[in-house]
Structure formats: structure tokens, C-alpha cells
Design an enzyme around this catalytic site. Structure first.
Site, short mmCIF file in Angstrom:
data_model
loop_
_atom_site.label_atom_id
_atom_site.label_comp_id
_atom_site.label_asym_id
_atom_site.label_seq_id
_atom_site.Cartn_x
_atom_site.Cartn_y
_atom_site.Cartn_z
N LYS A 241 40.44 53.60 51.21
CA LYS A 241 41.79 53.10 50.90
C LYS A 241 42.57 54.11 50.05
O LYS A 241 41.97 54.91 49.33
CB LYS A 241 41.72 51.73 50.22
CG LYS A 241 41.14 51.76 48.84
CD LYS A 241 41.25 50.42 48.15
CE LYS A 241 40.70 50.61 46.74
NZ LYS A 241 40.62 49.45 45.92
N LYS B 273 33.06 51.46 42.15
CA LYS B 273 33.53 52.22 40.99
C LYS B 273 32.39 52.87 40.21
O LYS B 273 32.59 53.90 39.57
CB LYS B 273 34.33 51.30 40.04
CG LYS B 273 35.75 51.03 40.54
CD LYS B 273 36.56 50.26 39.52
CE LYS B 273 37.94 49.94 40.05
NZ LYS B 273 38.65 48.95 39.28
N LYS C 206 44.63 55.29 43.34
CA LYS C 206 45.06 56.11 42.21
C LYS C 206 43.97 57.09 41.81
O LYS C 206 44.25 58.14 41.25
CB LYS C 206 45.30 55.21 40.98
CG LYS C 206 46.52 54.34 41.03
CD LYS C 206 46.53 53.38 39.83
CE LYS C 206 47.40 52.18 40.10
NZ LYS C 206 47.17 51.03 39.27
P1 TYM Z 1 45.40 47.48 41.11
O1 TYM Z 1 46.13 47.87 39.88
O2 TYM Z 1 44.25 48.34 41.55
O3 TYM Z 1 46.38 47.38 42.34
C1 TYM Z 1 47.57 46.63 42.24
C2 TYM Z 1 47.88 45.94 43.55
O4 TYM Z 1 47.98 46.91 44.60
C3 TYM Z 1 47.13 46.52 45.69
N1 TYM Z 1 46.61 47.73 46.33
C4 TYM Z 1 46.71 48.00 47.63
N2 TYM Z 1 47.27 47.31 48.65
C5 TYM Z 1 47.23 47.86 49.88
N3 TYM Z 1 46.63 49.07 50.14
C6 TYM Z 1 46.06 49.79 49.15
N4 TYM Z 1 45.50 50.97 49.41
C7 TYM Z 1 46.08 49.26 47.83
N5 TYM Z 1 45.61 49.69 46.64
C8 TYM Z 1 45.94 48.76 45.73
C9 TYM Z 1 46.01 45.73 45.03
O5 TYM Z 1 45.36 44.89 45.97
C10 TYM Z 1 46.76 44.96 43.98
O6 TYM Z 1 47.37 43.81 44.54
N6 TYM Z 1 42.39 43.74 39.73
C11 TYM Z 1 43.74 44.07 40.12
C12 TYM Z 1 44.78 43.73 39.07
C13 TYM Z 1 44.73 42.34 38.55
C14 TYM Z 1 45.21 41.18 39.22
C15 TYM Z 1 45.01 40.10 38.31
C16 TYM Z 1 45.79 40.96 40.48
C17 TYM Z 1 44.27 41.94 37.34
N7 TYM Z 1 44.43 40.59 37.19
C18 TYM Z 1 45.37 38.79 38.66
C19 TYM Z 1 46.15 39.65 40.81
C20 TYM Z 1 45.93 38.59 39.91
C21 TYM Z 1 43.83 45.56 40.35
O7 TYM Z 1 43.01 46.32 39.86
O8 TYM Z 1 44.92 45.95 41.01
#
Ligand code: TYM
Length: 346
Positions: free
Chosen positions: A207, A123, A210
């Protein structure tokens, strides 16, 4: 001390926690990597699903958009099938115990552990000094999100695996440092399945995300049928026909990704998909069938999201009730944690 080498099993209840950032439209990766797992788990264990707005502000968010996006993610959870009668849905910032525990964990986690986090490096690129301190300590807050409920299972995509390892390291070090064996569980990441790592439609080596500047790289939950068909038609592939087995997908990242998406959406294996389309070019019937399947699966979700978002007051009631239930679980866990640390009055 011998405690370090004598692991004591965690015997508390099994509990699921996960979250999604309200920082842009949800895409197919979020849906397949996270949301569909949320739905499947709600009948198996107690589940808490938060909208991680505290994580979102590690990068600038327009305050006027943040509230709206928080409601949107809550609507997406419900539209995908999460039932607020079964699972607890809430905004992270409405449960102050997350940040309280995060501070204690910042004093448990080591700088060296955070220095290894690949997402931070991705990032920030070459200019980490221009980013917020919060972006750096972000995985510590994530550990607090999970352990403030003593969650044992965390459904996420592959990109979160390293953050889950850190969560386990923090739990183990806390348990050891405060001589409280198995106080916090070593939470398990639920990553398996073909939807765990969905790649960009333009480049099979990165990947789906967003933050990708190209809208063509991702399918969002709000795309209509025409947008989906056009993005799939233009999705990058290679000139070879579809292979007859999974070995034939090696070194063909874009082909592998599209077959994986087909498999994850249809609940089949990649081998089953290949059995149907082996030897054909992508444009023949594979891509049109994939576009139809995407529309069939996503259109009802986006229609339900629109319906729910037409009544924001109802979403707010769900979020407020969820926050209250979440706090009822978190507050005694934080109180016990503070006692272990030795905070007044002991
Ligand atoms: P975030 O908001 O980036 O993404 C949310 C969820 O989507 C999954 N994901 C994907 N899975 C498959 N292929 C992809 N290209 C892809 N892009 C995103 C992410 O793995 C995630 O499960 N740090 C986390 C949010 C978070 C969290 C937590 C998750 C904060 N606290 C506690 C679990 C437990 C995040 O930025 O997800």
C-alpha cells in the site's frame, strides 16, 4: 445467561469518528481513503475528526515536529473541505477521556485478539521485542477513540478494517460482561469506494504509505505539479495496453491501482475510465491525463493548507474549541462507563 444470544439494537444517535496520525506528510491514500469521505459525511451526521497524536508516539516522534505536524493534519482536514462549523476537529491528546477509556478496554480485550493484528506484525517484522508496548495495544486505544463518543460510523481505508472488527469485539464484550446491552454501539467501518486501498506507485503489491523509504512511491499533498507529473510518468506499469473491462485488470496490480486512482479522483467507475482509454498504452494519454487530474484536485488543497498554516494561532483556536466540544460528549459517556465497571463512588 441468555444475553449473549439476544442482540439488542443500539438506539443512540448516529455519529462519525475518524482520525489521522500526525507522523509525516499526508499522501494520496490518506486523501482518497479518508479525507474526502470526512467531507462528504459532515452534512449527514455529527462528525468528530481527531489528529491522533497519542497513536503517533507509539513510534518515536521528535517533540519539536509533533506539534507542527498536528497543526498540519488539522490544516489538511480543513483544506480538503472539513468545515469546523459543521464537524469537530481536535487533537486526541487534548481529550483525556480517550486514554481513560483505553485502560478499561485493555482489561476487556484479550491478548489473543491483539496477537492477530496484522498491522502490528507488518510494522514490527522479526523484532517485536524492540517496539513499544503502546504499538501493541494501539488498536485498543483506537477502539476507545471511537467508543468514547459512541460513534456508529468510521470512515477509513481498507487497512483499518481489522481494527474496526476489534472495536466491535471490544464493544460487544464490554456490553456483555457488564450486562449493559447496546451500551456501546457496534461501529461500522465505511470503507467502500475505489480509493479504499491505494497502492505504492513503485510496487502494486504494497500500500501507499508514509513510511515507504521511496518518495517516488507516493504522491503527497505538498507535491507540486512537476513532482506529480514526474511521479506518474515513472509510475510502474506493465507493457500491455489498457484493457477494455475490469476483468482485464486482474493480475495487473499496478495498472489496476492507477485506474483506481483515476476513478476515485474523477468520481467515475473503473469501467468508465477503461471505456475512454481501452487499447491505448499508459504513456499515450492516460498518464498525462491522470497527472493533470491530480494537479487539478490536489493543488487547491495544498494551496489552502499553506494559507491556513500561515496563521497557526487560528488553527490552535479551532483545535481548542474542538477539544472542548469533544470533551462535552466524551465526559458523560466515560462517567457512565465507570459506573458500570463499579468504580467508586458507584
Ligand atoms: P493513518 O494515519 O495511517 O491513516 C489515516 C487514514 O488514511 C487511510 N489510508 C489509506 N487509504 C487508502 N489507501 C492507502 N494506501 C491508505 N493509507 C492510509 C487509513 O485507512 C486511515 O483511514 N489507526 C489509524 C488512525 C486512527 C483512527 C482512529 C482511525 C486512530 N484512531 C479511530 C479511525 C478511527 C491510522 O493509523 O491511520
Amino acid at each position: 445467561m441468555t444475553t449473549e444470544h439476544t442482540p439488542v439494537p443500539y438506539t443512540g444517535p448516529q455519529r462519525v469518528l475518524s482520525g489521522v496520525q500526525p507522523s509525516g506528510d499526508l499522501h494520496l491514500g490518506n486523501y482518497l481513503g479518508a479525507l474526502i469521505k470526512f467531507v462528504a459525511l459532515q452534512d449527514q451526521m455529527e462528525c468528530l475528526y481527531c489528529v491522533v497524536d497519542l497513536h503517533a508516539i507509539t513510534q518515536w516522534q521528535d517533540p519539536k515536529q509533533l506539534t507542527r505536524q498536528t497543526r498540519e493534519i488539522a490544516a489538511a482536514y480543513m483544506a480538503a473541505g472539513v468545515d469546523p462549523k459543521k464537524a469537530i476537529i481536535f487533537p486526541q491528546s487534548a481529550v483525556p477521556e480517550h486514554t481513560e477509556l483505553a485502560w478499561i478496554f485493555q482489561c476487556v480485550a484479550r491478548l489473543g485478539w491483539l496477537d492477530r493484528m496484522t498491522q502490528f506484525k507488518e510494522k514490527t517484522g522479526k523484532h517485536k521485542e524492540r517496539h513499544s508496548v503502546g504499538l501493541y495495544t494501539y488498536p485498543v486505544l483506537q477502539a476507545a477513540d471511537i467508543l468514547v463518543y459512541k460513534a456508529t460510523h468510521v470512515p477509513v481505508g481498507e487497512d483499518q478494517r481489522q481494527h474496526l472488527e476489534l472495536t466491535r469485539d471490544i464493544a460487544a464484550k464490554f456490553n456483555h460482561d457488564f450486562e449493559a446491552p447496546a451500551f456501546f454501539p457496534l461501529a461500522q467501518a465505511l470503507v467502500e469506494g475505489p480509493g479504499a486501498r491505494i497502492m505504492s506507485l513503485r510496487d502494486g503489491s504494497v500500500k501507499m504509505s508514509k513510511s515507504d523509504p521511496s518518495d517516488q512511491s507516493r504522491i503527497t499533498l505538498t507535491d507540486d505539479a512537476d513532482a506529480i507529473a514526474s511521479k506518474i510518468r515513472k509510475a510502474r506499469t506493465d507493457p500491455e495496453p489498457l484493457p477494455s473491462d475490469e476483468d482485464g485488470l486482474k493480475g495487473r496490480a499496478e495498472a489496476d491501482n492507477l485506474v483506481g486512482i483515476f476513478a476515485a479522483l474523477s468520481g467515475q467507475t473503473k469501467a468508465q475510465i477503461l471505456a475512454t482509454y481501452a487499447g491505448q498504452g499508459f504513456g499515450q494519454s492516460f498518464k498525462p491525463d491522470l497527472a493533470n487530474l491530480l494537479v487539478e484536485k490536489l493543488a487547491p488543497v495544498s494551496a489552502e493548507m499553506r494559507r491556513l498554516l500561515a496563521d497557526p494561532a487560528e488553527i490552535d483556536r479551532t483545535l481548542a474549541a474542538g477539544a472542548e466540544k469533544a470533551r462535552a460528549i466524551a465526559a458523560p459517556i466515560v462517567a457512565d462507563t465507570k459506573k458500570l465497571v463499579g468504580f467508586w463512588p458507584g
